[in-house]
Design an enzyme around this catalytic site. Sequence first.
Site, PDB file in Angstrom:
ATOM      1  N   ASP A   1       9.196   8.965  -9.926  1.00  0.00           N
ATOM      2  CA  ASP A   1       8.506   8.994  -9.286  1.00  0.00           C
ATOM      3  C   ASP A   1       7.082   8.096  -9.086  1.00  0.00           C
ATOM      4  O   ASP A   1       6.528   7.964  -8.928  1.00  0.00           O
ATOM      5  CB  ASP A   1       8.493   9.779  -7.874  1.00  0.00           C
ATOM      6  CG  ASP A   1       8.673   9.222  -6.737  1.00  0.00           C
ATOM      7  OD1 ASP A   1       8.595   8.006  -6.595  1.00  0.00           O
ATOM      8  OD2 ASP A   1       7.330   9.604  -5.506  1.00  0.00           O
TER       9      ASP A   1
ATOM     10  N   GLU B   1       0.406  -0.957   0.284  1.00  0.00           N
ATOM     11  CA  GLU B   1       0.249   0.221  -0.314  1.00  0.00           C
ATOM     12  C   GLU B   1       0.998   1.357   0.114  1.00  0.00           C
ATOM     13  O   GLU B   1       0.584   2.195  -0.695  1.00  0.00           O
ATOM     14  CB  GLU B   1      -1.079   0.484   1.144  1.00  0.00           C
ATOM     15  CG  GLU B   1      -2.213   1.020   1.472  1.00  0.00           C
ATOM     16  CD  GLU B   1      -2.726   1.220   0.350  1.00  0.00           C
ATOM     17  OE1 GLU B   1      -2.956   2.330  -0.567  1.00  0.00           O
ATOM     18  OE2 GLU B   1      -3.976   0.102   0.193  1.00  0.00           O
TER      19      GLU B   1
ATOM     20  N   VAL C   1       2.204   4.118  -3.502  1.00  0.00           N
ATOM     21  CA  VAL C   1       1.520   5.318  -3.686  1.00  0.00           C
ATOM     22  C   VAL C   1       1.982   6.194  -3.628  1.00  0.00           C
ATOM     23  O   VAL C   1       2.363   7.225  -3.646  1.00  0.00           O
ATOM     24  CB  VAL C   1       0.426   4.520  -3.900  1.00  0.00           C
ATOM     25  CG1 VAL C   1       0.041   5.278  -5.490  1.00  0.00           C
ATOM     26  CG2 VAL C   1       0.532   3.490  -5.077  1.00  0.00           C
TER      27      VAL C   1
ATOM     28  N   LYS D   1       4.541   5.228  -9.983  1.00  0.00           N
ATOM     29  CA  LYS D   1       3.367   4.549  -9.027  1.00  0.00           C
ATOM     30  C   LYS D   1       2.070   4.492  -9.917  1.00  0.00           C
ATOM     31  O   LYS D   1       0.859   4.106  -9.846  1.00  0.00           O
ATOM     32  CB  LYS D   1       2.876   6.215  -7.645  1.00  0.00           C
ATOM     33  CG  LYS D   1       3.745   6.821  -6.886  1.00  0.00           C
ATOM     34  CD  LYS D   1       3.910   7.381  -6.442  1.00  0.00           C
ATOM     35  CE  LYS D   1       4.793   7.775  -5.018  1.00  0.00           C
ATOM     36  NZ  LYS D   1       4.291   8.965  -4.597  1.00  0.00           N
TER      37      LYS D   1
END
Length: 383
Positions: free
Chosen positions: A241, A169, A172, A245
């Site tokens: 980055d 989890e 992200v 995600k």
Amino acid sequence: MNTCATPLAEALKPLPAALRATTGATRRRTLAVGVIGPGRVGGALLAQLRAAQPRLEREGLELSLRGVAASKRMWLDCDDPELNARHHSAQTWRPTDLDVFATHVRGHDDRHAMLVDCSAHEAVAAHYAGWLAAGIHVVTPNKLAGSGPLERWQAIRAACAEGARFRYEATVCAGLPVVQTLRDLLDTGDELLDIEGMFSGTLAWLCNRHDGLQPFSALLREAHAKGYTEPDPRADLSGADVARKLVILAREAGLPLSLDDVEVESLVPPALAGLPLETFMQRLRELDAPLDALLAKAHTAGGVLRHVGRLDRHGRAQVRLAVLPATHAFAHTRLTDNVVQFRTARYRDNPLLVQGPGAGPEVTAAGVFADLLRIAESLAVRS
């Protein structure tokens, strides 16, 4: 692999007593835990585990900390009272070997075992499939597994069929329930139309503060000094980055996306991209003119400037700096807020939003801790 932000000996000193498994007649769930990467996030996680241990024991969950591994050395036998007594509570160190570390945490007594990877290191992510196939649960905020080579991701998912659980989890939006929300929507038969969000806490802060009163370069220096950016701010400004995600979310939705498939608009001019960090920091003012022009365009349109990632149901993904209307949900974020908007068949006209702080070691560690507890709660009760 990340090394300690603070001396590792100080970070670990209180742990053997706090996390040692207890005995008693009550039937309990027992989970052996190994933590890899005791840096900022890993250190915050260890502190949260330590603080929560008395409550968890009252609720019937024993967390037995079996080891902590840094980049060059690892500490085993954390919960061995005999060893600690024999060495007068001194820590026993040895060179890091991830295979030895995993075997030690797994043990030979059919225990439930978990490895928590807070390292952000490629070499650690490469072990996930093997650990899962061996029955070891894995929890991580490390994005490199979920956004790395598709073949490795498929191997990780296939290994989960053996019964071990993999949760990520915090890859992200730190502690925000973004991956779980997507999973819940799909598992209940909803149809994904698109996901749009402000996925970077750093760029959210910069966009929220960039109002034309200060140059963008001055705000970036402030963010860097406050520790909001990566050591090299280009890691944030490049959009890489956020692209990772989007790949993680796409794969969660069953879309075979890879990083090369994401269209990324970098905020770093080509002339500054390859410079040494020190030279780049000296030339930050070269960012001001293009970003001031975009801000003026937003103001002329009566809108706001926001850094946005978008994924649609066909697997098209894009990361860019966008001009959004002042009525848009992303126009009302604060500080380092992440906000993710899910548009689905059920939430077509009124999209579902998840919003909150999306950066910082404490909230990231909390997301990792929540994943750990979800796995622990699913374990069979054992004596």
